[in-house]
Scaffold this motif. Structure first.
Motif, PDB file in Angstrom:
ATOM      1  N   ALA A 143       4.918 116.693   3.584  1.00 24.69           N
ATOM      2  CA  ALA A 143       4.446 117.142   4.986  1.00 24.69           C
ATOM      3  C   ALA A 143       4.162 118.697   4.863  1.00 24.69           C
ATOM      4  CB  ALA A 143       5.185 117.071   6.255  1.00 24.69           C
ATOM      5  N   VAL A 144       3.351 119.113   5.380  1.00 26.69           N
ATOM      6  CA  VAL A 144       3.245 120.648   5.507  1.00 26.69           C
ATOM      7  C   VAL A 144       3.497 120.971   6.964  1.00 26.69           C
ATOM      8  CG1 VAL A 144       1.598 122.686   5.806  1.00 26.69           C
ATOM      9  CG2 VAL A 144       1.205 121.182   3.887  1.00 26.69           C
ATOM     10  N   VAL A 145       4.364 121.705   7.294  1.00 29.94           N
ATOM     11  CA  VAL A 145       4.810 122.216   8.704  1.00 29.94           C
ATOM     12  C   VAL A 145       4.266 123.627   9.013  1.00 29.94           C
ATOM     13  CG1 VAL A 145       6.881 122.592  10.534  1.00 29.94           C
ATOM     14  CG2 VAL A 145       6.721 120.626   8.895  1.00 29.94           C
ATOM     15  N   ILE A 146       3.336 123.497   9.762  1.00 28.11           N
ATOM     16  CA  ILE A 146       2.763 124.953   9.930  1.00 28.11           C
ATOM     17  C   ILE A 146       3.513 125.559  11.354  1.00 28.11           C
ATOM     18  CG2 ILE A 146       0.569 126.172  10.960  1.00 28.11           C
ATOM     19  CD1 ILE A 146      -1.290 123.947   9.447  1.00 28.11           C
ATOM     20  N   ALA A 147       3.959 126.701  10.760  1.00 29.13           N
ATOM     21  CA  ALA A 147       4.814 127.695  12.026  1.00 29.13           C
ATOM     22  C   ALA A 147       3.877 128.543  12.365  1.00 29.13           C
ATOM     23  CB  ALA A 147       5.965 128.019  11.083  1.00 29.13           C
ATOM     24  N   ASP A 148       3.962 128.887  13.612  1.00 28.10           N
ATOM     25  CA  ASP A 148       2.902 129.678  14.451  1.00 28.10           C
ATOM     26  C   ASP A 148       3.935 130.854  14.772  1.00 28.10           C
ATOM     27  OD1 ASP A 148       1.848 131.247  16.253  1.00 28.10           O
ATOM     28  OD2 ASP A 148       1.005 129.606  17.424  1.00 28.10           O
ATOM     29  N   GLN A 167      15.145 114.253   8.501  1.00 29.16           N
ATOM     30  CA  GLN A 167      15.854 112.847   8.861  1.00 29.16           C
ATOM     31  C   GLN A 167      15.464 111.702   7.997  1.00 29.16           C
ATOM     32  OE1 GLN A 167      15.967 112.207  12.930  1.00 29.16           O
ATOM     33  NE2 GLN A 167      17.524 113.888  13.237  1.00 29.16           N
ATOM     34  N   ARG A 168      13.962 111.687   7.716  1.00 26.53           N
ATOM     35  CA  ARG A 168      13.280 110.702   7.055  1.00 26.53           C
ATOM     36  C   ARG A 168      13.423 110.909   5.594  1.00 26.53           C
ATOM     37  NH1 ARG A 168      10.734 107.378  11.226  1.00 26.53           N
ATOM     38  NH2 ARG A 168      11.919 108.307  12.975  1.00 26.53           N
ATOM     39  N   GLY A 169      13.760 112.070   5.221  1.00 23.39           N
ATOM     40  CA  GLY A 169      13.817 112.385   3.687  1.00 23.39           C
ATOM     41  C   GLY A 169      12.557 112.573   3.281  1.00 23.39           C
ATOM     42  N   ILE A 170      11.515 113.120   3.966  1.00 23.61           N
ATOM     43  CA  ILE A 170      10.104 113.450   3.511  1.00 23.61           C
ATOM     44  C   ILE A 170      10.248 114.830   3.123  1.00 23.61           C
ATOM     45  CG2 ILE A 170       7.608 113.404   4.169  1.00 23.61           C
ATOM     46  CD1 ILE A 170       8.263 111.393   6.348  1.00 23.61           C
ATOM     47  N   PRO A 171       9.682 115.116   1.767  1.00 24.26           N
ATOM     48  CA  PRO A 171       9.527 116.631   1.289  1.00 24.26           C
ATOM     49  C   PRO A 171       8.615 117.157   2.235  1.00 24.26           C
ATOM     50  CG  PRO A 171       9.371 114.835  -0.478  1.00 24.26           C
ATOM     51  CD  PRO A 171       9.265 113.934   0.767  1.00 24.26           C
ATOM     52  N   PHE A 172       8.864 118.381   2.457  1.00 25.41           N
ATOM     53  CA  PHE A 172       8.032 119.264   3.296  1.00 25.41           C
ATOM     54  C   PHE A 172       8.352 120.675   2.760  1.00 25.41           C
ATOM     55  CE2 PHE A 172      10.816 121.304   6.134  1.00 25.41           C
ATOM     56  CZ  PHE A 172      12.020 120.585   6.132  1.00 25.41           C
ATOM     57  N   LEU A 173       7.267 121.515   3.366  1.00 22.85           N
ATOM     58  CA  LEU A 173       7.298 123.148   3.311  1.00 22.85           C
ATOM     59  C   LEU A 173       6.874 123.510   4.498  1.00 22.85           C
ATOM     60  CD1 LEU A 173       4.324 123.938   2.702  1.00 22.85           C
ATOM     61  CD2 LEU A 173       4.918 123.713   0.401  1.00 22.85           C
ATOM     62  N   VAL A 174       7.259 124.788   4.690  1.00 22.54           N
ATOM     63  CA  VAL A 174       6.912 125.567   5.961  1.00 22.54           C
ATOM     64  C   VAL A 174       5.761 126.814   5.478  1.00 22.54           C
ATOM     65  CG1 VAL A 174       7.514 126.993   7.848  1.00 22.54           C
ATOM     66  CG2 VAL A 174       9.116 124.988   7.173  1.00 22.54           C
ATOM     67  N   ALA A 175       4.585 126.472   6.135  1.00 25.76           N
ATOM     68  CA  ALA A 175       3.501 127.395   5.935  1.00 25.76           C
ATOM     69  C   ALA A 175       3.344 127.975   7.201  1.00 25.76           C
ATOM     70  CB  ALA A 175       2.297 126.598   5.682  1.00 25.76           C
ATOM     71  N   VAL A 176       3.572 129.567   7.304  1.00 27.54           N
ATOM     72  CA  VAL A 176       3.456 130.128   8.265  1.00 27.54           C
ATOM     73  C   VAL A 176       2.309 131.036   8.599  1.00 27.54           C
ATOM     74  CG1 VAL A 176       4.750 132.467   9.055  1.00 27.54           C
ATOM     75  CG2 VAL A 176       6.188 131.182   7.718  1.00 27.54           C
ATOM     76  N   ASN A 177       1.554 130.439   9.458  1.00 27.42           N
ATOM     77  CA  ASN A 177       0.305 130.719   9.909  1.00 27.42           C
ATOM     78  C   ASN A 177       0.075 131.935  10.640  1.00 27.42           C
ATOM     79  OD1 ASN A 177      -2.469 130.335   9.904  1.00 27.42           O
ATOM     80  ND2 ASN A 177      -2.299 128.844  11.626  1.00 27.42           N
ATOM     81  N   GLU A 178      -0.072 133.034  10.042  1.00 29.84           N
ATOM     82  CA  GLU A 178      -0.009 134.504  10.795  1.00 29.84           C
ATOM     83  C   GLU A 178      -1.448 134.675  11.586  1.00 29.84           C
ATOM     84  OE1 GLU A 178       1.033 136.894   6.989  1.00 29.84           O
ATOM     85  OE2 GLU A 178       2.706 137.359   8.412  1.00 29.84           O
ATOM     86  N   PHE A 179      -1.329 134.561  12.729  1.00 24.94           N
ATOM     87  CA  PHE A 179      -2.262 134.994  13.715  1.00 24.94           C
ATOM     88  C   PHE A 179      -2.392 136.343  13.740  1.00 24.94           C
ATOM     89  CE2 PHE A 179      -1.397 130.441  14.661  1.00 24.94           C
ATOM     90  CZ  PHE A 179      -2.606 129.952  14.980  1.00 24.94           C
ATOM     91  N   ASP A 180      -3.646 136.679  13.957  1.00 30.71           N
ATOM     92  CA  ASP A 180      -3.761 138.066  14.297  1.00 30.71           C
ATOM     93  C   ASP A 180      -3.313 138.728  15.412  1.00 30.71           C
ATOM     94  OD1 ASP A 180      -5.839 137.568  12.419  1.00 30.71           O
ATOM     95  OD2 ASP A 180      -7.385 136.858  14.005  1.00 30.71           O
ATOM     96  N   GLY A 181      -2.624 139.976  15.350  1.00 35.63           N
ATOM     97  CA  GLY A 181      -1.813 140.543  16.238  1.00 35.63           C
ATOM     98  C   GLY A 181      -0.308 139.956  16.381  1.00 35.63           C
ATOM     99  N   SER A 182       0.130 139.040  15.621  1.00 39.83           N
ATOM    100  CA  SER A 182       1.239 138.278  16.173  1.00 39.83           C
ATOM    101  C   SER A 182       2.232 139.077  15.116  1.00 39.83           C
ATOM    102  CB  SER A 182       1.069 136.929  15.553  1.00 39.83           C
ATOM    103  OG  SER A 182       0.846 136.548  14.414  1.00 39.83           O
TER     104      SER A 182
END
Ligand code: GTP
Ligand code: MG
Lengths: 116, 194
Positions: free
Chosen positions: B107-112, B128-143
């Motif tokens: 899974a890709v977890v998109i972080a805003d 908890q499910r043991g599903i491999p994931f990474l965190v993709a930080v979505n950089e919104f303009d002005g954030s």
């Protein structure tokens, strides 16, 4: 695109009538189970929604894609497709755990890199 | 005719989940990586939760639906197909995640960055499910701009969980995230063989 337009909304409102009220498919299908017509049952011999479903799987297609193109809920689509499987009109392949082998994942990786 | 195992010329299918909070960029991510316009399926809430074959009252109850969007990438050379499913952003649709996550590669977890805490629930689910994931930080303009390590700390992520910056609107950027996810899946499966 994908959002149902106004005139198509009739199929969303009464989904269970196309399956005669049945909500459980006879074959266990997952969202990414693949389905494909066998060519053994001509669509003309089927009811409207079954015929439409059959025509959507001339090529191997996922259950999710059939549902999206039919604009039917996934649960309804699974019942329709399992009817088609029972009658020999459609064949299916479930996703398998062995697909996650290192060898196949390397191939997915290669394929993705080529898209860059 | 199809042989007994039914596998003749069926592609081997894979599924990746694109998760994250409400409005984090899930649909955008699916759209920029998919080879087709994202499609939408609807899952009727009550048919799943009531679990009855009775027609009585079903039509009235089956009015709440959850929309899921998904895309597809085919690799015809190897007869493989990868499906990308955006998970419903709202917490009340958690029941959907069970079917969605079954058999998922990762899974890709998109972080805003404007609402980092919105992806806690997804992270906890995959841990908890043991599903491999990474965190993709979505950089919104002005954030606010975070360093990946700041996000890692804020989200209390384990050291082996990759954290990347991405622009979900950009095909190269989003495809790069998918590549990192597969690499992560490969490295975790080699670290602990099944
Ligand atoms: N500036 C900027 N805008 C983005 C980015 N990703 C998405 N957006 C915009 O943010 C809005 C929400 O994006 P969506 O992709 O619809 O988010 P979502 O996670 O699918 O939202 P829900 O399904 O409603 O939870 C859209 O207007 C996008 O155009 C990004 O990386 N940068
Ligand atoms: Mg969305």
């Amino acid at each position: 695109m994908t959002v149902p337009d106004g005139e198509g909304s009739g199929t969303w409102m009464r989904p269970y009538t196309v399956t005669n009220g049945r909500t459980h498919p006879t074959t266990a299908l997952q969202l990414i189970s693949m389905v494909r017509t066998t060519g053994r049952v001509p669509p003309e011999r089927l009811g409207g929604e079954h015929a439409r479903a059959l025509q959507l799987c001339h090529f191997p297609t996922s259950v999710a894609e059939v549902a999206a193109h039919l604009r039917q809920p996934v649960a309804i689509t699974k019942v329709l497709l399992s009817d088609l499987i029972d009658s020999g009109a459609v064949t299916t392949r479930a996703p398998s755990a062995t697909a996650h082998s290192t060898d196949l994942l390397e191939k997915v990786l290669d394929g993705l890199r080529q898209r860059l | 005719m199809v042989s007994a195992n039914g596998s003749d010329d069926f592609p081997t299918q894979f599924k990746i989940l694109i998760a994250g909070g409400f409005g984090a960029g899930k649909t955008t991510f699916v759209g920029s990586t998919s080879e087709i316009e994202p499609l939408t399926t609807e899952e009727a809430l009550t048919s799943a939760s009531v679990g009855t074959d009775s027609l009585e009252g079903v039509e009235n109850k089956a009015t709440t639906t959850v929309a899921m969007d998904f895309g597809r990438i085919t690799f015809s050379l190897h007869n493989l197909v990868l499906y990308l499913f955006g998970t419903p952003g709202q917490n009340r649709f958690w029941f959907m995640w069970d079917e969605l996550s079954r058999g998922a590669l990762g899974a890709v977890v998109i972080a805003d960055t404007r609402r980092l805490q919105d992806c806690f629930a997804a992270i906890e689910f995959f841990e908890q499910r043991g599903i491999p994931f990474l965190v993709a930080v979505n950089e919104f303009d002005g954030s606010f701009r975070y360093e990946p390590d700041e996000v890692r700390n804020a989200l209390d992520l384990k050291a082996n969980v990759p954290v990347l910056l991405c622009d979900a609107r950009d095909t190269r950027s989003a495809t790069g995230v998918l590549i990192s996810l597969i690499e992560h899946v490969l490295s975790t499966s080699q670290a602990c063989p099944a």
